[in-house]
Design an enzyme around this catalytic site. Structure first.
Site, mmCIF file in Angstrom:
data_model
loop_
_atom_site.group_PDB
_atom_site.id
_atom_site.type_symbol
_atom_site.label_atom_id
_atom_site.label_comp_id
_atom_site.label_asym_id
_atom_site.label_seq_id
_atom_site.Cartn_x
_atom_site.Cartn_y
_atom_site.Cartn_z
ATOM 1 N N TYR A 58 -2.552 -0.623 10.129
ATOM 2 C CA TYR A 58 -2.893 -1.057 8.935
ATOM 3 C C TYR A 58 -1.448 -0.434 8.066
ATOM 4 O O TYR A 58 -0.882 -1.457 7.367
ATOM 5 C CB TYR A 58 -4.106 -0.452 8.213
ATOM 6 C CG TYR A 58 -4.128 -0.805 6.508
ATOM 7 C CD1 TYR A 58 -4.593 -2.011 6.135
ATOM 8 C CD2 TYR A 58 -3.496 0.374 5.761
ATOM 9 C CE1 TYR A 58 -4.654 -2.075 5.011
ATOM 10 C CE2 TYR A 58 -3.499 -0.228 4.549
ATOM 11 C CZ TYR A 58 -4.282 -1.144 4.108
ATOM 12 O OH TYR A 58 -4.250 -1.483 2.655
ATOM 13 N N ALA A 68 1.246 0.216 9.468
ATOM 14 C CA ALA A 68 2.623 -0.435 9.821
ATOM 15 C C ALA A 68 2.652 -1.897 9.049
ATOM 16 O O ALA A 68 3.844 -2.457 8.634
ATOM 17 C CB ALA A 68 2.355 -0.886 11.370
ATOM 18 N N LYS A 86 1.785 -2.801 6.343
ATOM 19 C CA LYS A 86 2.294 -2.892 4.788
ATOM 20 C C LYS A 86 3.490 -2.405 4.723
ATOM 21 O O LYS A 86 4.423 -2.733 3.786
ATOM 22 C CB LYS A 86 1.161 -1.862 4.162
ATOM 23 C CG LYS A 86 -0.208 -2.148 3.862
ATOM 24 C CD LYS A 86 -0.227 -3.703 3.277
ATOM 25 C CE LYS A 86 -1.664 -4.170 2.993
ATOM 26 N NZ LYS A 86 -1.687 -5.232 2.376
ATOM 27 N N SER A 145 0.943 -1.276 0.047
ATOM 28 C CA SER A 145 -0.045 0.055 0.128
ATOM 29 C C SER A 145 0.696 1.240 0.060
ATOM 30 O O SER A 145 1.908 1.462 0.795
ATOM 31 C CB SER A 145 -0.962 -0.066 1.202
ATOM 32 O OG SER A 145 -1.521 1.370 1.209
#
Length: 306
Positions: free
Chosen positions: A166, A168, A170, A153
């Site tokens: 989230y 972290a 990715k 991401s």
């Protein structure tokens, strides 16, 4: 055990969003598929569509047979799932050529408001499962000189206070992806990272339904302008193209991801600048009560960046 004539792809998070579009693109190109996600009904519906799509591309004099689609409903947070998925793939097809770690989900809320159980599930699905799936798949991918594609991401470029855990997961996925690519390059296994920016899927629609009525635009959670968002089918085509034309990192759309990288670089050079901007926005929307849009039920296999 039946040895596949075509290449076999194991795709996680295949029931919706980017995952479903990837599956359609793979089917149109004649890959055999193993699809997994939590929602069995949607997987079965998609599998029927894919078989029909394959039949349209099959002609009597071409010698090409319709693809096979194996559906395996699963919860990736279950520690036993990665080994089981690979084992069932090999039992059915006898080989594995491509692993696409696409499944993931976000918790659109401040970390202090997140349910600890949901946080742990997010870590397991977004980060632990791709590592363990790849580990169990590696013997077969080495044998076939296959490909691993990890869906990361662009959010990892700039720390978003409403999607901290989230982001972290990715960021950790990107670090591991690069390390694994360097480890396996000389052994013939290709490892690619996809960094999606905004992509038009059902996720932002779900978030908008949870936004306060008559609320102002929230850049931390609301969908960006349409010109900034990529079309999901175009993203899927570019991801599938990595199988034949691997890249270290694929950024989609580039017009958004690359400037976002520049912003992230500036924030690393001058951390106070990032703190000032993001802290101010966080304070403002926290007071308005618009930094917790987690629904009572899961958003499924969608991601904030889809």
């Amino acid at each position: 055990m039946v040895v596949a004539k075509r290449r076999v792809v194991l795709l996680t998070g295949g029931s919706a969003g980017i995952g479903a579009s990837i599956a359609r693109e793979l089917a149109s190109q004649g890959f055999d598929l193993v699809l997994t996600a939590r929602r069995e009904d949607r997987l079965n519906q998609l599998a029927e569509q894919l078989r029909g799509l394959s039949e349209k591309h099959t002609t009597g004099d071409s010698g090409r047979s319709a693809i096979e689609v194996l559906v395996i409903p699963s919860a990736l947070e279950d520690p036993s799932t990665p080994e089981r998925l690979v084992a069932e793939t090999i039992a059915r097809f006898g080989q594995l050529d491509v692993l696409i770690n696409n499944a993931g989900f976000g918790l659109p809320t401040l970390f202090a408001d997140a349910d600890p159980t949901d946080v742990r599930r997010q870590l397991e699905v977004n980060f632990v499962a791709p590592l363990m799936l790849s580990r169990h798949a590696l013997p077969h991918l080495l044998e076939r000189r296959g490909t691993i594609i990890n869906i990361g991401s662009a959010i990892s470029c700039v720390a978003n206070s409403a999607l901290g855990a989230y982001g972290a997961t990715k960021a950790g996925l990107a670090y591991w992806n690069d390390a694994l690519r360097r480890e396996l390059h000389h052994k013939g296994v290709r490892v690619c990272l996809v960094e999606p920016g905004p992509v038009k899927t059902e996720f932002f629609s779900a978030l908008e339904k949870l936004a306060p009525e008559n609320g102002e635009y929230n850049p931390l959670l609301d969908a960006p302008a349409p010109w900034m968002s990529a079309q999901v089918d175009d993203v899927a085509r570019r991801i599938v193209r990595l199988i034949e034309h691997p890249q270290r990192r694929l950024s989609v759309p580039r017009r958004v991801v690359w400037p976002w990288r520049v912003v992230g670089g500036l924030f690393r050079l001058w951390p106070w600048l990032g703190d000032l901007g993001l802290t101010t926005m966080t304070k403002h929307f926290d007071k308005k009560g618009d930094l917790n849009r987690s629904p009572s039920r899961s958003l499924g296999d969608a991601r904030p960046t889809e």
